[in-house]
Design an enzyme around this catalytic site. Structure first.
Site, PDB file in Angstrom:
ATOM      1  N   THR A 404       0.819  -1.208   0.000  1.00 23.12           N
ATOM      2  CA  THR A 404       0.000   0.000   0.000  1.00 23.12           C
ATOM      3  C   THR A 404       0.858   1.265   0.000  1.00 23.12           C
ATOM      4  O   THR A 404       2.074   1.221   0.145  1.00 23.12           O
ATOM      5  CB  THR A 404      -0.971  -0.024   1.211  1.00 23.12           C
ATOM      6  N   GLY A 489       0.836  -0.601   5.398  1.00 23.31           N
ATOM      7  CA  GLY A 489       1.270  -1.532   6.426  1.00 23.31           C
ATOM      8  C   GLY A 489       0.282  -2.622   6.780  1.00 23.31           C
ATOM      9  O   GLY A 489       0.366  -3.176   7.890  1.00 23.31           O
TER      10      GLY A 489
END
Length: 583
Positions: A404, A489
């Site tokens: 991401t 994360g």
């Protein structure tokens, strides 16, 4: 706010040079690592600011703002460049959540560009012949894991609603960089090498990420992507329709349905029916702030809000960041919040959710009583929030691994973008089409649909959006934006964001110091302590409080912009190659 004050430029950054090869080489890019962090300073500006995960993408957004574009214009430019230079993290084959402050209308809102499950999925999609869950990578690699992409439509629809500059102008930086090439960063090269077995499985991906001898691309390689340039040229001319209909869509579907060894079920009707949803933000009161973010199908705002609300029953401000009691409280609060997350949180268009009840003051006060200072919580279970609906649910069993990207933008009119964007796992499904990678977002669903006969909220269903931990956040103070923040994360995003907000608001750290501080977080009963940092000094004291502890790399990618009466402050995570650029 003095948006027209005399401008200031952060020293050492080539802000407005064209995207030439020479400029790309000039950008110093640090590898992704937790020890030996790159030193970064707080960036100050008066008029506008961009913080993004790659210097080339950040500069593209800065150039758009310099040309008179607004925050949404700059967002479009940043996202399409990120899809080129940070392909492992986000791109047009994935989805995103946007939290947006519309300064003209004084309106805080959010837009859901999350991928959707194809209409042809079945409950057994991620189960073997015996009904047991597949291993994660058996599910991920190939077409089975690919959901209907949302990023292009999110960019297109929000630009139609808010943008200033012409759409074609915003795609030019990415097209130019794809044609001229960009320098492979050490971080990207390391990730390619670490994933070479999966990346080499499919021919198009193998050709792009490996050299003629079959070796993974090395740092410093000039990488061109003419296919991506051609794809973007079509989108620049025809808008989102070029992506969701016609040749591009046909090639996406063909690639998914014919992925050797692991085909998927994405079809044209899924592309035709995909839409962006504008949703109300979810806000939680914290100290003198309202912490606002993306609601379901994201668990981000709810879980961050619960953690912050639970911790404010204790004196973290007095104890400070070096006292193990502070981290025990944060740890216990996080476990309680994650227990509720597993039980209740999913796409509320499909599953009734006690959204307001999960942030109810009385409910959270009762939950906080389960936390005892000096004695760690040993068995965090979901609570029973107030809810006008009877439903029996089982805890979730989904896997969400880190990848991401997150970026923030504030323009000279005071519009604020906080956006987290993803293709889920690093390199997504490992399927490449026309120069971009396809997501593996469907693996964010629970692989099991029921537990002991009781349904799981985040089970896969046709058209449903998988639960996410992405937490693009805008912190409000006195009904005005104060801080934009977020991180990549996986499910650790929630802890990264909550910890940074606590560090800034309770421990008097500026936002760069808050992002620099070592990470300690606990989701499911074991505390992760950032390896190679001063946080390791807390391992033994935390164990004495009854916490299971493990040291490990924690490679967040936090970015933040603080809005003050004197101007803007920007910060980028030292663990990655991102920058803050302002004027």
């Amino acid at each position: 706010m003095p948006w027209n004050s005399k401008w200031v430029i952060s020293a050492g950054l080539m802000l407005f040079a064209p995207l030439t090869l020479a400029n790309q080489i000039t950008d110093s890019i640090a590898p992704e690592q937790s020890s030996g962090l790159e030193h970064k300073n707080l960036t100050h500006a008066k008029h506008w600011m961009v913080t993004a995960a790659n210097p080339i993408a950040a500069r593209a957004g800065a150039n758009i703002l310099k040309q008179g574009g607004n925050a949404i214009d700059a967002m479009v430019a940043v996202q399409f460049v990120l899809g080129l230079v940070e392909p492992q993290s986000s791109g047009i084959g994935g989805g995103a959540f946007l939290v947006y402050w519309d300064a003209k209308n004084q309106d805080l809102t959010s837009f859901d560009g999350r991928e959707t499950a194809p209409m042809a999925v079945t409950p057994r999609l991620f189960q073997d012949d015996d009904g047991e869950p597949l291993s994660f990578y058996d599910a991920v690699v190939g077409g089975r894991s690919v959901g209907t992409p949302g990023t292009v439509k999110l960019m297109w629809e929000t630009h139609k609603k808010y943008g200033k500059l012409k759409w074609e102008t915003l795609l030019k930086p990415a097209i130019q960089a794809a044609e001229q090439g960009f320098i492979v960063s050490p971080r990207l090269a390391t990730l390619i090498a670490d994933d070479q077995q999966r990346l080499s499985r499919y021919p198009a991906t193998r050709r792009y990420f490996f050299d003629d001898q079959g070796a993974p691309l090395s740092a410093g390689t000039l990488l061109k992507n003419p296919q991506y340039a051609n794809t973007l040229q079509a989108i620049a001319k025809q808008g989102a329709d070029a992506f969701y209909q016609g040749d591009i869509s046909r090639d996406i579907i063909e690639t998914v349905q014919h992925a050797e060894g692991n085909p998927g079920v994405l079809a044209q009707r899924d592309m035709d029916n995909y839409d962006i949803k504008q949703r109300s933000v979810v806000c939680s009161a914290y100290q003198v702030y309202d912490v606002c973010g993306m609601g379901p199908p994201s668990s981000g705002a709810l879980t961050v809000g619960q953690i912050l609300s639970l911790t404010q029953h204790f004196n973290l401000k007095k104890w400070g960041p070096n006292d193990p009691r502070s981290w025990q409280i944060i740890s216990d609060a996080s476990q309680l919040a994650f227990a509720d997350r597993a039980q209740y949180m999913a796409d509320e268009d499909y599953v009734p959710m006690p959204t307001q009840g999960l942030l109810d003051d009385n409910y959270l006060s009762d939950r906080a009583q389960q936390i005892t200072v000096g004695k760690a919580l040993q068995d965090a279970r979901p609570g029973t929030p107030p809810w006008q609906h009877a439903m029996h649910l089982s805890p979730d069993q989904s896997i969400e691994l880190p990848s991401t990207s997150h970026f923030n933008i504030v323009d000279r009119d005071g519009n604020v973008v906080s956006i987290t964007t993803t293709i889920e796992n690093a390199f997504g499904s490992r399927l490449m089409v026309r120069g971009f990678l396809l997501n593996n977002e469907l693996t964010d669903f629970s692989f099991r649909t029921h537990s002991n006969g009781v349904p799981i909220a985040n089970r896969i269903e046709p058209g449903k959006r998988p639960r996410s931990s992405m937490a693009p956040t805008i912190v409000m103070k006195d009904d005005m934006p104060y801080l934009a923040i977020g991180s990549p994360g996986g499910s650790r995003i929630i802890g990264y964001v909550a910890q940074s907000i606590i560090a800034h608001t309770q421990w008097n750290m500026d936002i760069q110091q808050a992002l620099n501080q070592p990470h300690l977080l606990n989701r499911f009963g074991e505390m992760d302590v950032e390896q190679g940092t001063e946080a390791e000094n807390l391992i033994e004291p935390l164990k004495q409080l009854g916490i299971q502890v493990r040291a490990r790399d924690l490679n967040s990618g936090l970015h933040a912009i603080r809005i003050t009466s004197q101007g803007l402050e920007g910060a980028a995570d030292p663990r990655r190659e991102g920058v803050a650029i302002g004027q």
